[in-house]
Structures are given as structure tokens and as C-alpha cells.
Write a protein that holds these residues in place. Structure first.
Motif, mmCIF file in Angstrom:
data_model
loop_
_atom_site.group_PDB
_atom_site.id
_atom_site.type_symbol
_atom_site.label_atom_id
_atom_site.label_comp_id
_atom_site.label_asym_id
_atom_site.label_seq_id
_atom_site.Cartn_x
_atom_site.Cartn_y
_atom_site.Cartn_z
ATOM 1 N N UNK A 185 0.640 -1.092 -0.142
ATOM 2 C CA UNK A 185 0.034 -0.041 -0.071
ATOM 3 C C UNK A 185 0.672 1.237 0.000
ATOM 4 N N UNK A 186 1.831 1.370 1.087
ATOM 5 C CA UNK A 186 2.819 2.427 0.983
ATOM 6 C C UNK A 186 3.749 2.410 0.023
ATOM 7 N N UNK A 187 4.032 1.303 -0.770
ATOM 8 C CA UNK A 187 4.876 1.504 -2.040
ATOM 9 C C UNK A 187 4.331 2.059 -3.246
ATOM 10 N N UNK A 188 2.993 1.756 -3.407
ATOM 11 C CA UNK A 188 2.329 2.312 -4.405
ATOM 12 C C UNK A 188 2.050 3.908 -3.957
ATOM 13 N N UNK A 189 1.759 4.190 -2.798
ATOM 14 C CA UNK A 189 1.580 5.658 -2.480
ATOM 15 C C UNK A 189 2.931 6.418 -2.829
ATOM 16 N N UNK A 190 3.995 5.873 -2.368
ATOM 17 C CA UNK A 190 5.179 6.278 -2.591
ATOM 18 C C UNK A 190 5.540 6.651 -3.983
ATOM 19 N N UNK A 191 5.150 5.537 -4.892
ATOM 20 C CA UNK A 191 5.436 5.677 -6.267
ATOM 21 C C UNK A 191 4.710 6.724 -6.870
ATOM 22 N N UNK A 192 3.202 6.730 -6.296
ATOM 23 C CA UNK A 192 2.473 7.991 -6.978
ATOM 24 C C UNK A 192 2.702 9.124 -6.652
ATOM 25 N N UNK A 193 3.444 9.340 -5.308
ATOM 26 C CA UNK A 193 4.020 10.671 -4.777
ATOM 27 C C UNK A 193 4.937 11.187 -5.719
ATOM 28 N N UNK A 194 6.155 10.367 -5.970
ATOM 29 C CA UNK A 194 7.365 10.708 -6.853
ATOM 30 C C UNK A 194 6.970 10.774 -8.239
ATOM 31 N N UNK A 195 6.222 10.107 -8.618
ATOM 32 C CA UNK A 195 5.829 10.331 -10.081
ATOM 33 C C UNK A 195 4.897 11.441 -10.261
ATOM 34 N N UNK A 196 3.807 11.694 -9.388
ATOM 35 C CA UNK A 196 3.019 12.723 -9.517
ATOM 36 C C UNK A 196 3.805 14.364 -9.486
ATOM 37 N N UNK A 197 4.795 14.356 -8.681
ATOM 38 C CA UNK A 197 5.532 15.500 -8.272
ATOM 39 C C UNK A 197 6.497 15.606 -9.189
ATOM 40 N N UNK A 198 7.190 14.628 -9.895
ATOM 41 C CA UNK A 198 8.032 14.775 -11.053
ATOM 42 C C UNK A 198 7.446 15.176 -12.183
ATOM 43 N N UNK A 199 6.117 14.874 -12.436
ATOM 44 C CA UNK A 199 5.242 15.377 -13.685
ATOM 45 C C UNK A 199 5.034 16.892 -13.728
ATOM 46 N N UNK A 200 4.406 17.273 -12.220
ATOM 47 C CA UNK A 200 4.465 18.731 -11.843
ATOM 48 C C UNK A 200 5.760 19.333 -12.435
#
Length: 307
Positions: free
Chosen positions: A28-43
Motif C-alpha cells: 500500500x505505502x509502496x504504491x503511495x510512494x510511487x504515486x508521490x514521486x511520479x506525480x511530483x516529478x510530472x508537475x
């Protein structure tokens, strides 16, 4: 005294002792962390790669995304390691370093949110002078000041930790080295530490919050004076995403740190800490991308080119 100073590592109890729950939480937290990194890098990539987004508001948002990546990376990787590892430990210096960098990035985020509120205040309440007030130099000073204030806040709270004793008790009832949890585990006299924590929370947390709140009081008053319904809607839409982010971060952080002197860490404290330690860095890029038409349009255009 030898026993008190001999502790070189801490045991983090985490969120659960059930192996199956730990595996579930890991993914669960691995997915959240992945979304965090990917989402902020996209921004960051979208803002830096699009000339039309080189404005003060997106300049601040770019740095906010960077802070969210750093803030999440301070706690989540170690938590993921402990969830699947047999020894759920962290060294004493690693624990203090984790506290330092989390406070640094969290404080920088607080001041960046304040700078973004000030930017919206000038844009809505004094639009004719916006370009002269929010110059590149002003924006850089506000961002630089945010990072510097983060360093001061971190130093004030972590330097006194070097002298704490733990009397052989190296168990922290938390999934990370958070300052209130570490203080509650120490057997030393902690009055000075709590005074510094409350003082720092007021100076580096409450003061920026009040400035942000004051900015939005003026913004709301100015918006209500707009006669056009379309104009009011547009003005509210430019501020709504920022208001949501501010509320998510401040409400959970204030709840935890204003009751920092509590001797025992409850399950509610751990759940609340998940909000500002883990979820907020993930939600920020989602909220801004979903609420901001310019970012959504550019992302969809670039997705279309890749097809």
C-alpha cells in the motif's frame, strides 16, 4: 550513565505486528510512494518545460513539488524497509537525521504555502501592481527564505536531542523517528525540549498559518465584491486547490504537534501522522493537477503526442 548513553539504535514498532498486515501495508505505502514521486516529478517537468507556466504561482508550485518529494523520501523508504525486514531498527544518528530533514522540509513547505497565499492575495486584491510586486527576485527571495527557515527550525529542535538519555529503553512506538515520539521515549528531563518544540511550532508553524489565513480573509472579501458570477467563480477556482492543500497539511500537523507532550502515542496519533507524513505529498500534485486547467490541458496534450 553508561547504560543511558550506550544506545546506538532504536526499534520502531510500526503500525502492526501482524506479518500479513505488514505485507499489505508494504505494498500500500509502496504504491503511495510511487504515486508521490511520479506525480511530483510530472508537475516539475510540466512547469519547467512549458513557457506559459513560468509565472510566480507555478514557480512556487514547482518548489512545493520538490519539497514533497524530499519530505516523503525522508520517512517512507525506511518504513518500507522495516515493514518487510526482520530487524525493524534505525541508528540513533539516523533517527536524529530523519527528524532534522523532516522538520526542514515540512517547515519549508509551510512557508512555501504562505508564499503561495501571498501570491494569490496580490493577484486578486492588487492585480494592477501584480507584475511589479511579484518579480523574479521577490519570488526567489520567498523561496530561499522558505528553505532557510526550514534549516533554522530543524536545528532548533534537533540539536538538543544530542544530549537526551534513554535509560536502556530504545523502543519507539511509531513507524518513524518523529520528534514527539522520540521525546516521549526518553528518560531525561525534557521540559526544555518541549518548550523549544512549542516555541518552534508557534514561530515556524502558527505564524505562517496566521499569515496564510489573513491573506485568504482579504481574498474572500475581494472575491465577494466581484459583481460578475463568472469572475467570482474564476477567482475561487484559482485558490481552491491551495486552500485544500493548506487545510490537509495544517489540521493534521497541528493536531499532532500541539499535543506533543502527551506521554503515550495513540493509534489516532499514528493515523493522523500518516496524513501529513505520507498522504499530503501524494495528494498535492493530484489536487493541483485536477483543479488547475492549465496543467491538465498541457498534460493531456503531451499524453496525446506520445500515442
Amino acid at each position: 550513565m553508561k547504560n543511558q548513553t550506550a544506545i546506538t539504535e532504536f526499534i520502531l514498532l510500526g503500525l502492526s505486528t501482524d506479518p500479513q498486515v505488514q505485507i499489505f501495508l508494504f505494498f500500500l505505502f509502496l504504491i503511495i510512494y510511487g504515486i508521490t514521486i511520479l506525480g511530483n516529478i510530472v508537475i516539475i517537468l510540466v512547469i519547467r518545460g512549458e513557457a506559459t507556466l513560468h509565472t510566480p504561482m507555478f514557480f512556487f508550485l514547482n518548489h512545493l513539488a520538490l519539497v514533497d518529494i524530499c519530505c516523503s523520501s525522508v520517512t517512507v523508504p525506511k518504513m518500507l524497509e522495516n515493514l518487510i525486514g526482520k530487524q525493524k531498527t534505525i541508528s540513533r544518528m539516523g533517527c536524529i537525521a530523519q527528524i532534522f530533514f523532516f522538520i526542514h522540509f515540512a517547515c519549508a513547505e509551510v512557508y512555501l504555502l504562505t508564499a503561495m497565499a501571498y501570491d494569490r492575495y496580490v493577484a486578486i486584491c492588487d492585480p494592477l501592481h501584480y507584475s511589479t510586486i511579484m518579480k523574479k527576485q521577490m519570488c526567489r527571495q520567498l523561496v530561499g527564505g522558505s528553505w532557510v527557515m526550514g534549516v533554522f527550525d530543524a536545528l532548533v529542535n534537533t540539536l538538543p536531542l544530542m544530549d537526551l538519555n534513554f535509560c536502556g529503553l530504545n523502543i519507539i512506538s511509531h513507524y518513524t523517528c518523529e520528534l514527539p515520539a522520540v521525546l516521549s521515549s526518553s528518560c531525561s528531563e525534557k521540559f526544555t525540549n518541549y518548550v523549544l518544540l512549542l516555541a518552534a511550532s508557534s514561530i515556524f508553524g502558527l505564524a505562517p498559518f496566521l499569515l496564510t489565513l489573513l491573506s485568504y480573509i482579504y481574498i474572500i472579501v475581494a472575491i465577494l465584491k466581484i459583481q460578475s458570477a463568472k469572475g467570482r467563480s474564476k477567482a475561487f477556482s484559482t485558490c481552491s486547490s491551495h486552500v485544500i492543500v493548506v487545510c490537509l497539511f495544517y489540521l493534521s500537523a497541528f493536531f499532532r504537534y500541539m499535543k506533543a507532550s502527551s506521554k503515550s502515542l495513540t493509534d489516532l496519533d499514528r493515523v493522523v501522522s500518516i496524513q501529513y507524513l505520507i498522504l499530503t505529498p501524494m495528494l498535492n500534485p493530484l489536487i493541483y493537477s485536477l483543479k488547475n486547467k492549465e496543467i491538465k490541458t498541457i498534460i493531456w496534450k503531451r499524453v496525446g503526442r506520445c500515442r
